[in-house]
Scaffold this motif. Sequence first.
Motif, short mmCIF file in Angstrom:
data_model
loop_
_atom_site.label_atom_id
_atom_site.label_comp_id
_atom_site.label_asym_id
_atom_site.label_seq_id
_atom_site.Cartn_x
_atom_site.Cartn_y
_atom_site.Cartn_z
N LEU A 90 27.12 7.30 -16.05
CA LEU A 90 28.37 7.25 -15.27
C LEU A 90 29.25 8.46 -15.57
CD1 LEU A 90 29.18 3.45 -15.65
CD2 LEU A 90 28.55 4.61 -13.54
N GLU A 91 29.27 8.91 -16.81
CA GLU A 91 30.08 10.07 -17.18
C GLU A 91 29.65 11.32 -16.42
OE1 GLU A 91 29.87 10.47 -21.40
OE2 GLU A 91 31.21 8.78 -21.80
N LYS A 92 28.36 11.43 -16.13
CA LYS A 92 27.86 12.58 -15.38
C LYS A 92 28.20 12.46 -13.89
CE LYS A 92 23.98 13.46 -18.52
NZ LYS A 92 22.50 13.51 -18.67
N ILE A 93 28.33 11.24 -13.41
CA ILE A 93 28.59 11.02 -11.98
C ILE A 93 30.08 11.15 -11.67
CG2 ILE A 93 28.63 9.21 -10.21
CD1 ILE A 93 25.89 8.39 -11.22
N ARG A 94 30.94 10.62 -12.56
CA ARG A 94 32.38 10.70 -12.34
C ARG A 94 32.82 12.17 -12.31
NH1 ARG A 94 32.97 6.75 -16.98
NH2 ARG A 94 32.70 4.68 -16.04
N GLY A 95 33.46 12.55 -11.24
CA GLY A 95 33.91 13.93 -11.12
C GLY A 95 32.92 14.80 -10.37
N SER A 96 31.63 14.72 -10.73
CA SER A 96 30.65 15.58 -10.09
C SER A 96 30.19 15.02 -8.75
CB SER A 96 29.44 15.78 -11.00
OG SER A 96 28.77 14.55 -11.24
N GLU A 97 29.97 13.71 -8.66
CA GLU A 97 29.52 13.11 -7.40
C GLU A 97 30.55 12.17 -6.80
OE1 GLU A 97 25.54 12.19 -6.67
OE2 GLU A 97 24.77 12.99 -8.54
N ILE A 98 31.42 11.60 -7.64
CA ILE A 98 32.50 10.72 -7.16
C ILE A 98 33.82 11.23 -7.73
CG2 ILE A 98 33.44 8.39 -7.05
CD1 ILE A 98 30.66 7.30 -7.49
N GLY A 99 34.72 11.67 -6.86
CA GLY A 99 36.04 12.10 -7.28
C GLY A 99 37.06 11.02 -6.98
N MET A 100 38.18 11.03 -7.71
CA MET A 100 39.18 9.99 -7.50
C MET A 100 40.59 10.56 -7.59
SD MET A 100 39.15 6.11 -8.73
CE MET A 100 40.30 4.92 -7.97
N LEU A 175 38.49 17.40 -6.51
CA LEU A 175 37.52 18.12 -5.69
C LEU A 175 36.90 19.33 -6.41
CD1 LEU A 175 39.37 18.14 -2.25
CD2 LEU A 175 37.68 16.53 -3.08
N ALA A 176 37.24 19.49 -7.69
CA ALA A 176 36.78 20.67 -8.44
C ALA A 176 35.28 20.84 -8.40
CB ALA A 176 37.27 20.59 -9.89
N CYS A 177 34.54 19.75 -8.44
CA CYS A 177 33.08 19.82 -8.50
C CYS A 177 32.41 19.42 -7.19
CB CYS A 177 32.56 18.96 -9.64
SG CYS A 177 33.15 19.50 -11.26
N ASN A 178 33.18 19.51 -6.09
CA ASN A 178 32.64 19.19 -4.75
C ASN A 178 31.94 17.83 -4.71
OD1 ASN A 178 33.45 21.66 -3.53
ND2 ASN A 178 31.71 22.67 -4.53
N PRO A 179 32.66 16.74 -5.02
CA PRO A 179 32.03 15.42 -4.99
C PRO A 179 31.61 15.05 -3.57
CG PRO A 179 34.41 15.20 -5.14
CD PRO A 179 34.11 16.66 -5.30
N ARG A 180 30.61 14.24 -3.48
CA ARG A 180 30.13 13.79 -2.17
C ARG A 180 30.92 12.58 -1.68
NH1 ARG A 180 24.92 11.99 -2.75
NH2 ARG A 180 24.29 12.59 -0.66
N LEU A 181 31.63 11.91 -2.61
CA LEU A 181 32.46 10.76 -2.27
C LEU A 181 33.81 10.92 -2.96
CD1 LEU A 181 33.05 7.88 -1.21
CD2 LEU A 181 31.92 7.00 -3.27
N LEU A 182 34.89 10.82 -2.18
CA LEU A 182 36.25 10.88 -2.74
C LEU A 182 36.92 9.53 -2.53
CD1 LEU A 182 38.58 12.58 -3.94
CD2 LEU A 182 39.29 13.05 -1.59
#
Length: 579
Positions: A90-100, A175-182
Amino acid sequence: MTPLLSVSALRVGFGRDPMKNEIVKGVSFNLDAGETLAIVGESGSGKSVTALSINRLVDFGGGRIIDGSINLRRRDGSVLDLAQASEPVLEKIRGSEIGMIFQEPMTSLNPVLTIGTQIEESFRLHHGLTGRQATAAAKDALDRVRIPDAARRLKYCPNQLSGGMLQRVMIATALACNPRLLIADEPTTALDVTVQAQIMALLGELKRETGMAMIFITHDIGLVAGIADKVMVMQAGKAVEQGSLNDVLDRPQHPYTQHLLSAVPHFESGRAVRSDFHREEASSPALTVDGLTVRFKVTGGLFSRSPGSVHAVENVGFDLMPGETLAIVGESGSGKSTTARAILGLVRPTRGSFASNTGSIADATDPSVQMVFQNPYASLNPRLRIDSILAEPMIAAGGRVDAETRDKMKALLKRVGLPEDSLERYPHQFSGGQRQRLCIARALMLNPSVVVLDEAVSALDVSVQAKVLELLVDLQREYGLAYLFVSHDMAVVERIAHRIAVLYAGEIVEIGDAASVLSNPRHSYTKRLISAVPSIDHRNQHFEIDTRQVPSLVRPPGFEPPPAEWRSFGPDHSARAEA
């Protein structure tokens, strides 16, 4: 094709026994790449918990996923069930694939770290950038969200930026890491309409540029109309209706959706203004403000001279008649709340005078002017019972709490729609709308002639807001109260105001009859405010990005602004001449 995100039968509970404290009850939905899903509902409906569950942030708040799946299609095409994923994954996904993006940027940003340091963290964690590379990436991120002079702003701390700027920083970080879901959780609730329009424009443009999907959580149906492709309505933890934007807004099937839509104040360009007050029939003003000026001295360094003063309010004047509502509108920093607080004696004016119909207002103990604050949670002492809270104004004015006082408390509670046994309860035992009713009852304890309402309904859900506005109108008619209504919500202002004063950079730039100001605005700033109002009639609205900033209010020592030139546009409508 597999959806980007597929949530199925999601159930979330809290506490030691989450099965007994279920907050989200079997929610399901799909979201494709490039789509925007709006989740709407009142406070406590479970919309934020649903969003926090997607990236498992709910785990850190005492929550737990009881059942269901949250399938995310990753960049490499594989599908991962986030409900079962381990924390390292989850730590790898938060920010990189899912931004909040969270609702309140001041609580989401570290107050002791610079903006640059906090944005650089994402690039360090997910891209391995360090030093100048991370700084350059952070500057590019600020440029991307249209923050002017980005290189200098990187060195600022959060308290040095406005609310709109801070929310842009939050967007840049997400959006720093261009997530696919915001996931955007009420990202514009605390912002003024013009700033809100800019944030919506920014999100819309970034979505078009990157093709990301977005989950937009809000209770503002007008905003939903402007950005969403699909809508899911939540009530008591369940998704009671979902479908395409047009189907839900034009053909709502569930009674709760119909109720929500009927409660939304629709802005009608002055056509919905009240007609129950005639200024020419009023006698003497309930409140007169003349030449009100408030300046705060700016302190220099240890050995440097003061650079001057912040001219927060400059030469503001108006009359407020009994039974009349004057709305003061403008952006954050325009001087609205400072004007209200100066009238109450909570801020010391530099010069100017104000008087009620009982005489000159000397300080904050004047009983003829009372105030209802924005946040009912913060304005009631949690340690005091309601009878003690209602007794405070009487005690402060030198009165006694006797049987007659208690009878008045009971009568006021009944009048604002609360039971008598409320006197023995504590603030935490009431909902947000009930707490604001208690604040209104407290303001009426000393029989004021003027009530100042500082964003008094902005923190409430739309249906609760509608009931409180209805109560305020009824009380005004019953007691002949004069309201000074401070707000940034033009749709609400249209429903309650008889007259409107528009503040910009500490000065009134337009004032007059509400119907005339809203239907025929003459000053460019008033036009900008009105054009930024969201509406469910504006589907998939394209907001224009406007990077203009409110001019600095810091003036050098001894500076006095030139006299204003005014132009009249009717018997009760005038605007400041523009250069």
